[in-house]
Scaffold this motif. Sequence first.
Motif, mmCIF file in Angstrom:
data_model
loop_
_atom_site.group_PDB
_atom_site.id
_atom_site.type_symbol
_atom_site.label_atom_id
_atom_site.label_comp_id
_atom_site.label_asym_id
_atom_site.label_seq_id
_atom_site.Cartn_x
_atom_site.Cartn_y
_atom_site.Cartn_z
ATOM 1 N N SER A 2 0.829 -1.200 0.000
ATOM 2 C CA SER A 2 0.000 0.000 0.000
ATOM 3 C C SER A 2 0.862 1.249 0.000
ATOM 4 O O SER A 2 1.948 1.272 0.563
ATOM 5 N N THR A 3 0.339 2.297 -0.626
ATOM 6 C CA THR A 3 0.993 3.598 -0.641
ATOM 7 C C THR A 3 0.075 4.600 0.038
ATOM 8 O O THR A 3 -1.118 4.678 -0.270
ATOM 9 N N PHE A 4 0.633 5.359 0.971
ATOM 10 C CA PHE A 4 -0.108 6.407 1.659
ATOM 11 C C PHE A 4 0.445 7.755 1.223
ATOM 12 O O PHE A 4 1.642 8.001 1.333
ATOM 13 N N VAL A 5 -0.439 8.594 0.724
ATOM 14 C CA VAL A 5 -0.090 9.897 0.174
ATOM 15 C C VAL A 5 -0.463 10.958 1.198
ATOM 16 O O VAL A 5 -1.528 10.882 1.821
ATOM 17 N N THR A 6 0.397 11.950 1.359
ATOM 18 C CA THR A 6 0.063 13.075 2.222
ATOM 19 C C THR A 6 0.875 14.290 1.826
ATOM 20 O O THR A 6 1.725 14.229 0.944
ATOM 21 N N LEU A 7 0.629 15.392 2.499
ATOM 22 C CA LEU A 7 1.248 16.676 2.177
ATOM 23 C C LEU A 7 2.712 16.723 2.603
ATOM 24 O O LEU A 7 3.040 16.414 3.742
ATOM 25 N N GLY A 8 3.571 17.091 1.669
ATOM 26 C CA GLY A 8 4.983 17.309 1.943
ATOM 27 C C GLY A 8 5.247 18.788 2.040
ATOM 28 O O GLY A 8 4.316 19.589 2.059
ATOM 29 N N PRO A 9 6.521 19.146 2.192
ATOM 30 C CA PRO A 9 7.725 18.326 2.099
ATOM 31 C C PRO A 9 7.974 17.564 3.398
ATOM 32 O O PRO A 9 7.145 17.610 4.326
ATOM 33 N N GLU A 10 9.114 16.896 3.483
ATOM 34 C CA GLU A 10 9.480 16.215 4.717
ATOM 35 C C GLU A 10 9.408 17.203 5.875
ATOM 36 O O GLU A 10 9.773 18.363 5.736
ATOM 37 N N GLY A 11 8.913 16.713 7.004
ATOM 38 C CA GLY A 11 8.839 17.559 8.195
ATOM 39 C C GLY A 11 7.482 18.163 8.461
ATOM 40 O O GLY A 11 7.288 18.814 9.491
ATOM 41 N N THR A 12 6.506 17.955 7.574
ATOM 42 C CA THR A 12 5.174 18.500 7.818
ATOM 43 C C THR A 12 4.479 17.725 8.928
ATOM 44 O O THR A 12 4.839 16.589 9.245
ATOM 45 N N ASP A 13 3.454 18.329 9.504
ATOM 46 C CA ASP A 13 2.608 17.602 10.449
ATOM 47 C C ASP A 13 1.963 16.413 9.749
ATOM 48 O O ASP A 13 1.762 15.360 10.354
ATOM 49 N N HIS A 14 1.617 16.578 8.479
ATOM 50 C CA HIS A 14 1.005 15.486 7.726
ATOM 51 C C HIS A 14 1.933 14.273 7.674
ATOM 52 O O HIS A 14 1.504 13.150 7.930
ATOM 53 N N GLU A 15 3.198 14.490 7.334
ATOM 54 C CA GLU A 15 4.134 13.363 7.273
ATOM 55 C C GLU A 15 4.319 12.753 8.661
ATOM 56 O O GLU A 15 4.290 11.523 8.834
ATOM 57 N N HIS A 16 4.522 13.579 9.663
ATOM 58 C CA HIS A 16 4.732 13.122 11.038
ATOM 59 C C HIS A 16 3.550 12.263 11.504
ATOM 60 O O HIS A 16 3.728 11.178 12.060
ATOM 61 N N THR A 17 2.344 12.747 11.273
ATOM 62 C CA THR A 17 1.150 12.038 11.718
ATOM 63 C C THR A 17 0.929 10.769 10.910
ATOM 64 O O THR A 17 0.537 9.733 11.457
ATOM 65 N N LEU A 18 1.200 10.814 9.612
ATOM 66 C CA LEU A 18 1.045 9.615 8.787
ATOM 67 C C LEU A 18 1.965 8.504 9.273
ATOM 68 O O LEU A 18 1.552 7.348 9.413
ATOM 69 N N ARG A 19 3.206 8.838 9.558
ATOM 70 C CA ARG A 19 4.143 7.798 10.028
ATOM 71 C C ARG A 19 3.698 7.224 11.372
ATOM 72 O O ARG A 19 3.792 6.019 11.609
ATOM 73 N N ALA A 20 3.159 8.059 12.258
ATOM 74 C CA ALA A 20 2.632 7.569 13.545
ATOM 75 C C ALA A 20 1.410 6.670 13.310
ATOM 76 O O ALA A 20 1.265 5.624 13.956
ATOM 77 N N TYR A 21 0.541 7.058 12.396
ATOM 78 C CA TYR A 21 -0.647 6.274 12.063
ATOM 79 C C TYR A 21 -0.240 4.907 11.514
ATOM 80 O O TYR A 21 -0.797 3.878 11.912
ATOM 81 N N LEU A 22 0.728 4.893 10.610
ATOM 82 C CA LEU A 22 1.162 3.626 10.016
ATOM 83 C C LEU A 22 1.763 2.699 11.077
ATOM 84 O O LEU A 22 1.516 1.485 11.062
ATOM 85 N N ARG A 23 2.548 3.261 12.001
ATOM 86 C CA ARG A 23 3.097 2.438 13.092
ATOM 87 C C ARG A 23 1.965 1.863 13.940
ATOM 88 O O ARG A 23 1.957 0.678 14.275
ATOM 89 N N ARG A 24 1.003 2.689 14.277
ATOM 90 C CA ARG A 24 -0.115 2.245 15.126
ATOM 91 C C ARG A 24 -0.948 1.165 14.439
ATOM 92 O O ARG A 24 -1.467 0.257 15.082
ATOM 93 N N GLN A 25 -1.085 1.265 13.125
ATOM 94 C CA GLN A 25 -1.881 0.302 12.363
ATOM 95 C C GLN A 25 -1.083 -0.950 11.975
ATOM 96 O O GLN A 25 -1.614 -1.842 11.325
ATOM 97 N N GLY A 26 0.202 -0.984 12.333
ATOM 98 C CA GLY A 26 1.028 -2.131 11.967
ATOM 99 C C GLY A 26 1.375 -2.168 10.489
ATOM 100 O O GLY A 26 1.562 -3.235 9.905
ATOM 101 N N LEU A 27 1.451 -1.004 9.873
ATOM 102 C CA LEU A 27 1.736 -0.899 8.435
ATOM 103 C C LEU A 27 3.087 -0.224 8.194
ATOM 104 O O LEU A 27 3.231 0.598 7.290
ATOM 105 N N ALA A 28 4.078 -0.586 8.986
ATOM 106 C CA ALA A 28 5.383 0.066 8.900
ATOM 107 C C ALA A 28 6.037 -0.093 7.530
ATOM 108 O O ALA A 28 6.877 0.710 7.150
#
Length: 195
Positions: A2-28
């Motif tokens: 799966s690919t998860f798309v969100t707002l960049g660039p690196e360092g945005t709240d979107h990227e930060h939150t997406l990575r936390a969401y993926l860890r929580r969902q077991g989708l590392a």
Amino acid sequence: MSTFVTLGPEGTDHEHTLRAYLRRQGLADARVLLVDDMLEGLELVRSRPDHYLLQNSLHPDALEVTERHWDQVRVLDCFIAPTKPMAIIRRADAPAPRHLAVMPATVGYLRPGEWPNLITVSAKPHIGTGLLSGMYEAGLTHLSWAVEHPDELVLIEQIGPVDTVWIVYGTSEVRRGLLTGMLRPDLYCGAAVRA
């Protein structure tokens, strides 16, 4: 994969939150794709069933992302998560800044009339780099910019992290006309455990 798309660039709240969401969902192992424009991300999701889009509900394009292809791209999940700590920061060599760089979604954190001259910027990391380069005198961005560059940037006001709602979109349908939500009667009574 799966690919998860969100707002960049690196360092945005979107990227930060997406990575936390993926860890929580077991989708590392999911692929993360950063885009400059949420509507561009919407088109990627619309054309690929293995792509998903994460967006903050306060993003200026949230209404259009939800409605533009309502019959093809649907809300699959939503959750509450904090932003990264935010602050109003100025350049050390600009003791009385006349302008403030700000994302449209963060204007509500300002006191009315305090900053009459706003410069609209698409993402907080752009504000941070713009402060360092001298492009902006002051900006509302992540607090980490002032912490990491104390000789160049000065903290004016700390806003801190703010809990906001995040939306995950995709092409499958999970709701089927029913209310979907957390079943936690204790959630609003102060007894909920923070995860």
